[in-house]
Scaffold this active site. Structure first.
Site, PDB file in Angstrom:
ATOM      1  N   ILE A  72      21.154  50.130  30.952  1.00 20.73           N
ATOM      2  CA  ILE A  72      22.191  50.086  29.617  1.00 20.73           C
ATOM      3  C   ILE A  72      22.742  48.439  29.957  1.00 20.73           C
ATOM      4  O   ILE A  72      23.538  48.456  28.784  1.00 20.73           O
ATOM      5  CB  ILE A  72      23.022  51.768  29.891  1.00 20.73           C
ATOM      6  CG1 ILE A  72      24.023  51.572  28.125  1.00 20.73           C
ATOM      7  CG2 ILE A  72      24.312  50.776  31.119  1.00 20.73           C
ATOM      8  CD1 ILE A  72      24.792  52.775  28.682  1.00 20.73           C
ATOM      9  N   HIS A 104      17.544  53.906  43.014  1.00 18.66           N
ATOM     10  CA  HIS A 104      16.515  53.538  42.473  1.00 18.66           C
ATOM     11  C   HIS A 104      15.705  52.997  42.359  1.00 18.66           C
ATOM     12  O   HIS A 104      16.801  51.310  43.589  1.00 18.66           O
ATOM     13  CB  HIS A 104      17.239  53.419  40.701  1.00 18.66           C
ATOM     14  CG  HIS A 104      18.595  53.164  41.124  1.00 18.66           C
ATOM     15  ND1 HIS A 104      19.654  54.021  41.657  1.00 18.66           N
ATOM     16  CD2 HIS A 104      18.774  52.061  41.084  1.00 18.66           C
ATOM     17  CE1 HIS A 104      20.583  52.696  41.676  1.00 18.66           C
ATOM     18  NE2 HIS A 104      20.767  51.814  41.683  1.00 18.66           N
ATOM     19  N   GLY A 135      25.563  45.840  46.678  1.00 15.80           N
ATOM     20  CA  GLY A 135      25.832  46.282  44.907  1.00 15.80           C
ATOM     21  C   GLY A 135      24.942  47.320  44.947  1.00 15.80           C
ATOM     22  O   GLY A 135      24.995  47.579  43.581  1.00 15.80           O
TER      23      GLY A 135
HETATM   24  P1  AMP Z   1      22.758  49.924  41.100  1.00 17.15           P
HETATM   25  O1  AMP Z   1      24.001  48.575  41.145  1.00 17.15           O
HETATM   26  O2  AMP Z   1      21.672  48.878  41.514  1.00 17.15           O
HETATM   27  O3  AMP Z   1      23.809  50.740  41.860  1.00 17.15           O
HETATM   28  O4  AMP Z   1      22.683  49.379  39.787  1.00 17.15           O
HETATM   29  C1  AMP Z   1      22.967  51.176  38.771  1.00 17.15           C
HETATM   30  C2  AMP Z   1      22.520  50.607  37.286  1.00 17.15           C
HETATM   31  O5  AMP Z   1      22.008  51.777  36.580  1.00 17.15           O
HETATM   32  C3  AMP Z   1      23.083  49.265  36.816  1.00 17.15           C
HETATM   33  O6  AMP Z   1      22.544  48.326  36.198  1.00 17.15           O
HETATM   34  C4  AMP Z   1      23.518  49.626  35.560  1.00 17.15           C
HETATM   35  O7  AMP Z   1      24.075  48.934  34.423  1.00 17.15           O
HETATM   36  C5  AMP Z   1      22.970  50.958  35.267  1.00 17.15           C
HETATM   37  N1  AMP Z   1      23.480  51.825  34.745  1.00 17.15           N
HETATM   38  C6  AMP Z   1      24.808  52.666  34.665  1.00 17.15           C
HETATM   39  N2  AMP Z   1      24.837  53.857  33.343  1.00 17.15           N
HETATM   40  C7  AMP Z   1      23.801  53.726  33.210  1.00 17.15           C
HETATM   41  C8  AMP Z   1      23.263  55.076  32.061  1.00 17.15           C
HETATM   42  N3  AMP Z   1      23.791  55.563  31.332  1.00 17.15           N
HETATM   43  N4  AMP Z   1      21.774  54.406  31.001  1.00 17.15           N
HETATM   44  C9  AMP Z   1      20.743  53.660  32.010  1.00 17.15           C
HETATM   45  N5  AMP Z   1      21.529  52.520  32.311  1.00 17.15           N
HETATM   46  C10 AMP Z   1      22.993  52.831  33.139  1.00 17.15           C
END
Ligand code: AMP
Ligand code: ZN
Length: 112
Positions: free
Chosen positions: A31, A98, A91
């Protein structure tokens, strides 16, 4: 887990742009993209972090899905990066394991 954002995306309860899918995995557009191509690749089953993944089979299948997503998104020629964040220094913000799949521009190293 119905309170997990990525489980809810995998279940179709929260909208996302799906970029790749197989039986056990889904990749969707981040996102807040950090590159022209930025996909989040997850197992449909819930594991909180990299260190909660129970075995090499699950790890391997997830990595294979990330590679398949890279191919499907046309990143084979230009190149790409896979990143998995863990813990405070890494982070990780969403506690559903993922890989970030990044491509479409020259990526700097080392990461910030
Ligand atoms: P992390 O910091 O590795 O946990 O990454 C989480 C990622 O999820 C971040 O890059 C966010 O931008 C992404 N994210 C959070 N909410 C959503 C959403 N609703 N749809 C797609 N990506 C998301
Ligand atoms: Zn989850």
């Amino acid at each position: 887990m119905n309170d997990c954002l990525f489980c809810r995306i995998a279940a179709g309860e929260i909208p996302a742009t799906v970029l790749y899918e197989d039986d056990q995995h889904i990749a969707f557009r981040d996102i807040n993209p950090a590159a022209p191509v930025h996909a989040i690749v997850i197992p449909k089953a819930h594991y909180g972090t990299l260190l909660d993944v129970p075995d090499a089979g699950v790890h391997g299948a997830l990595l294979e899905a990330a590679c398949a997503a890279a191919r499907a998104l046309g990143l084979e020629q230009g190149g790409f990066r896979l990143v998995a964040n863990f813990g405070g220094d890494g982070g990780q913000e969403v506690m559903h394991v993922h890989w970030h799949l990044l491509g479409g521009r020259l990526l700097g190293w080392p990461p910030g």
